[in-house]
Write a protein that holds these residues in place. Structure first.
Motif, PDB file in Angstrom:
ATOM      1  N   SER A  30      10.775  44.958  46.955  1.00  0.00           N
ATOM      2  CA  SER A  30      11.651  44.814  48.115  1.00  0.00           C
ATOM      3  C   SER A  30      11.665  43.366  48.600  1.00  0.00           C
ATOM      4  O   SER A  30      12.649  42.926  49.202  1.00  0.00           O
ATOM      5  CB  SER A  30      11.182  45.733  49.245  1.00  0.00           C
ATOM      6  OG  SER A  30       9.901  45.338  49.710  1.00  0.00           O
ATOM      7  N   SER A  31      10.610  42.640  48.354  1.00  0.00           N
ATOM      8  CA  SER A  31      10.549  41.223  48.708  1.00  0.00           C
ATOM      9  C   SER A  31       9.487  40.556  47.854  1.00  0.00           C
ATOM     10  O   SER A  31       8.598  41.232  47.308  1.00  0.00           O
ATOM     11  CB  SER A  31      10.215  41.026  50.190  1.00  0.00           C
ATOM     12  OG  SER A  31       8.932  41.537  50.486  1.00  0.00           O
ATOM     13  N   GLN A  74       7.002  36.911  47.677  1.00  0.00           N
ATOM     14  CA  GLN A  74       6.524  35.709  48.349  1.00  0.00           C
ATOM     15  C   GLN A  74       5.921  34.748  47.331  1.00  0.00           C
ATOM     16  O   GLN A  74       5.366  35.182  46.324  1.00  0.00           O
ATOM     17  CB  GLN A  74       5.455  36.083  49.387  1.00  0.00           C
ATOM     18  CG  GLN A  74       5.923  37.102  50.410  1.00  0.00           C
ATOM     19  CD  GLN A  74       4.788  37.629  51.277  1.00  0.00           C
ATOM     20  OE1 GLN A  74       3.649  37.165  51.198  1.00  0.00           O
ATOM     21  NE2 GLN A  74       5.102  38.582  52.129  1.00  0.00           N
ATOM     22  N   THR A 107       9.588  33.363  51.349  1.00  0.00           N
ATOM     23  CA  THR A 107       9.783  34.784  51.078  1.00  0.00           C
ATOM     24  C   THR A 107      11.234  34.985  50.681  1.00  0.00           C
ATOM     25  O   THR A 107      12.136  34.490  51.363  1.00  0.00           O
ATOM     26  CB  THR A 107       9.472  35.637  52.316  1.00  0.00           C
ATOM     27  OG1 THR A 107       8.116  35.424  52.714  1.00  0.00           O
ATOM     28  CG2 THR A 107       9.674  37.112  52.012  1.00  0.00           C
ATOM     29  N   VAL A 132      14.118  38.004  49.685  1.00  0.00           N
ATOM     30  CA  VAL A 132      14.295  39.444  49.903  1.00  0.00           C
ATOM     31  C   VAL A 132      15.547  40.023  49.262  1.00  0.00           C
ATOM     32  O   VAL A 132      15.649  41.236  49.078  1.00  0.00           O
ATOM     33  CB  VAL A 132      14.306  39.792  51.408  1.00  0.00           C
ATOM     34  CG1 VAL A 132      12.977  39.447  52.034  1.00  0.00           C
ATOM     35  CG2 VAL A 132      15.428  39.094  52.124  1.00  0.00           C
ATOM     36  N   ARG A 138      15.788  42.087  41.279  1.00  0.00           N
ATOM     37  CA  ARG A 138      14.584  42.028  42.132  1.00  0.00           C
ATOM     38  C   ARG A 138      13.309  42.421  41.369  1.00  0.00           C
ATOM     39  O   ARG A 138      12.393  43.024  41.916  1.00  0.00           O
ATOM     40  CB  ARG A 138      14.754  42.875  43.395  1.00  0.00           C
ATOM     41  CG  ARG A 138      15.788  42.295  44.352  1.00  0.00           C
ATOM     42  CD  ARG A 138      15.853  43.026  45.669  1.00  0.00           C
ATOM     43  NE  ARG A 138      16.458  44.332  45.502  1.00  0.00           N
ATOM     44  CZ  ARG A 138      15.924  45.460  45.947  1.00  0.00           C
ATOM     45  NH1 ARG A 138      14.776  45.470  46.572  1.00  0.00           N
ATOM     46  NH2 ARG A 138      16.546  46.599  45.767  1.00  0.00           N
ATOM     47  N   ALA A 166       6.134  43.012  47.304  1.00  0.00           N
ATOM     48  CA  ALA A 166       5.980  44.253  48.064  1.00  0.00           C
ATOM     49  C   ALA A 166       6.848  45.328  47.418  1.00  0.00           C
ATOM     50  O   ALA A 166       8.024  45.089  47.139  1.00  0.00           O
ATOM     51  CB  ALA A 166       6.398  44.041  49.516  1.00  0.00           C
ATOM     52  N   GLY A 203       8.455  46.149  52.758  1.00  0.00           N
ATOM     53  CA  GLY A 203       8.024  44.752  52.827  1.00  0.00           C
ATOM     54  C   GLY A 203       6.665  44.575  53.470  1.00  0.00           C
ATOM     55  O   GLY A 203       6.299  43.469  53.866  1.00  0.00           O
ATOM     56  N   ASN A 229       2.844  43.967  54.212  1.00  0.00           N
ATOM     57  CA  ASN A 229       1.724  43.201  53.637  1.00  0.00           C
ATOM     58  C   ASN A 229       0.639  44.128  53.101  1.00  0.00           C
ATOM     59  O   ASN A 229      -0.136  43.720  52.226  1.00  0.00           O
ATOM     60  CB  ASN A 229       1.110  42.289  54.702  1.00  0.00           C
ATOM     61  CG  ASN A 229       2.035  41.173  55.121  1.00  0.00           C
ATOM     62  OD1 ASN A 229       2.841  40.702  54.342  1.00  0.00           O
ATOM     63  ND2 ASN A 229       1.912  40.763  56.369  1.00  0.00           N
ATOM     64  N   LYS A 288       4.927  42.851  58.388  1.00  0.00           N
ATOM     65  CA  LYS A 288       5.894  42.156  57.535  1.00  0.00           C
ATOM     66  C   LYS A 288       5.892  40.654  57.780  1.00  0.00           C
ATOM     67  O   LYS A 288       6.668  39.930  57.188  1.00  0.00           O
ATOM     68  CB  LYS A 288       7.304  42.688  57.797  1.00  0.00           C
ATOM     69  CG  LYS A 288       7.500  44.147  57.454  1.00  0.00           C
ATOM     70  CD  LYS A 288       8.954  44.547  57.684  1.00  0.00           C
ATOM     71  CE  LYS A 288       9.168  46.025  57.438  1.00  0.00           C
ATOM     72  NZ  LYS A 288      10.593  46.402  57.627  1.00  0.00           N
TER      73      LYS A 288
END
Lengths: 115, 112
Positions: free
Chosen positions: A30-31, A33, A48, A50, A69, A92, A98, A100, B98
C-alpha cells in the motif's frame, strides 16, 4: 510476511557517477518508504511513496514506485561522498492501511561513494 | 532537540544475564517501537506500543519483554540473554501508526 529484495547488496562508485538501486517484491504494497542509515546511527526517512507510478524527487535523489506497487527504485544523480550509507526500503501490506506496525524492511544496499 | 535517545550505546552480557535497554523520546509521539538489526536480516520489529498503556508483539518477540513506562519512555528487557540476541537494537517513535518513524542511534549488544 511479505519479502522485499534489494539490489545490489553492495555498490561502490566514484564521486560524480549516477546510480540506481532497486527494491522488488512479488507482493503488492500500500506504501513504500526509503531510508538512509549512516554508520553508527539509526535510519532516517527519505521519502514515502503511495501511488502506483508515483515519482518523487529530493534534490539529486529520484524515487519511483512501480505501476503495480510491487517495486521501487532510487536513482542518485552525480553521487557525492555524503551519499554514502545503507539505503533501506520498507513496505506496508495492502490490508495494513499503511501502518508502521506491519512494515517489512529490505536488507538494504550499502553504497560507498569514493572522492 | 534530542529526538529519540537510547541507552546504553554498547553492552556485553554473558549468557543468562538480564538487562534493560532504555528509550526515551521528546517529540510527544504516541507510538513507540523496538527493532533489531542483524547482518543479512534487515530490521525486524520486536514489540511496539501504539499508545501509552498498550504494547503488542511484533515479528520476533520471543525472549523479550517491554514496558511503556509513560508517553516518553519504552524499555526493552532481556530476562535471560542468549547469543542469538546479539544484535543492534533500535528504538523508534512516530506520532501515529502511519506517521514517519524516527529512530534512535541504537544499542549494540553482544551476548557471549
Amino acid at each position: 510476511t511479505q519479502l522485499l529484495e534489494q539490489s545490489p547488496q553492495f555498490l561502490s562508485i566514484q564521486e560524480g557517477e549516477n546510480l540506481t538501486v532497486y527494491c522488488n517484491s512479488s507482493s503488492v504494497f500500500s506504501s513504500l518508504q526509503w531510508y538512509r542509515q549512516e554508520p553508527g546511527e539509526g535510519p532516517v526517512l527519505l521519502v514515502t511513496v503511495v501511488t502506483g507510478g508515483e515519482v518523487k524527487k529530493l534534490k539529486r535523489l529520484t524515487f519511483q514506485f512501480g505501476d503495480a506497487r510491487k517495486d521501487s527504485s532510487l536513482h542518485i544523480t552525480a553521487a557525492q561522498p555524503g551519499d554514502t550509507g545503507l539505503y533501506l526500503c520498507a513496505g506496508a501490506p495492502p490490508n495494513s492501511g499503511g501502518s508502521n506496525y506491519k512494515l517489512t524492511f529490505g536488507k538494504g544496499t550499502l553504497l560507498t561513494v569514493n572522492p | 532537540n534530542a529526538g529519540v535517545t537510547q541507552t546504553p550505546k554498547f553492552q556485553v552480557l554473558k549468557t543468562g544475564q538480564s538487562m534493560t535497554l532504555q528509550c526515551a523520546q521528546d517529540m510527544n509521539h504516541n507510538s513507540m517501537y523496538w527493532y533489531r538489526q542483524d547482518p543479512g536480516m534487515g530490521l525486524r520489529l520486536i514489540y511496539y506500543s501504539a499508545s501509552e498503556g498498550t504494547t503488542d508483539k511484533g515479528e520476533v518477540p520471543n525472549g523479550y519483554n517491554v514496558s511503556r513506562l509513560n508517553k516518553r519512555e519504552f524499555s526493552l528487557r532481556l530476562e535471560s540473554a542468549a547469543p542469538s540476541q546479539t544484535s543492534v537494537y533500535f528504538c523508534a517513535s512516530s506520532q501515529g501508526k502511519k506517521s514517519p518513524l524516527h529512530f534512535g542511534n541504537g544499542t549494540r549488544l553482544t551476548v557471549t
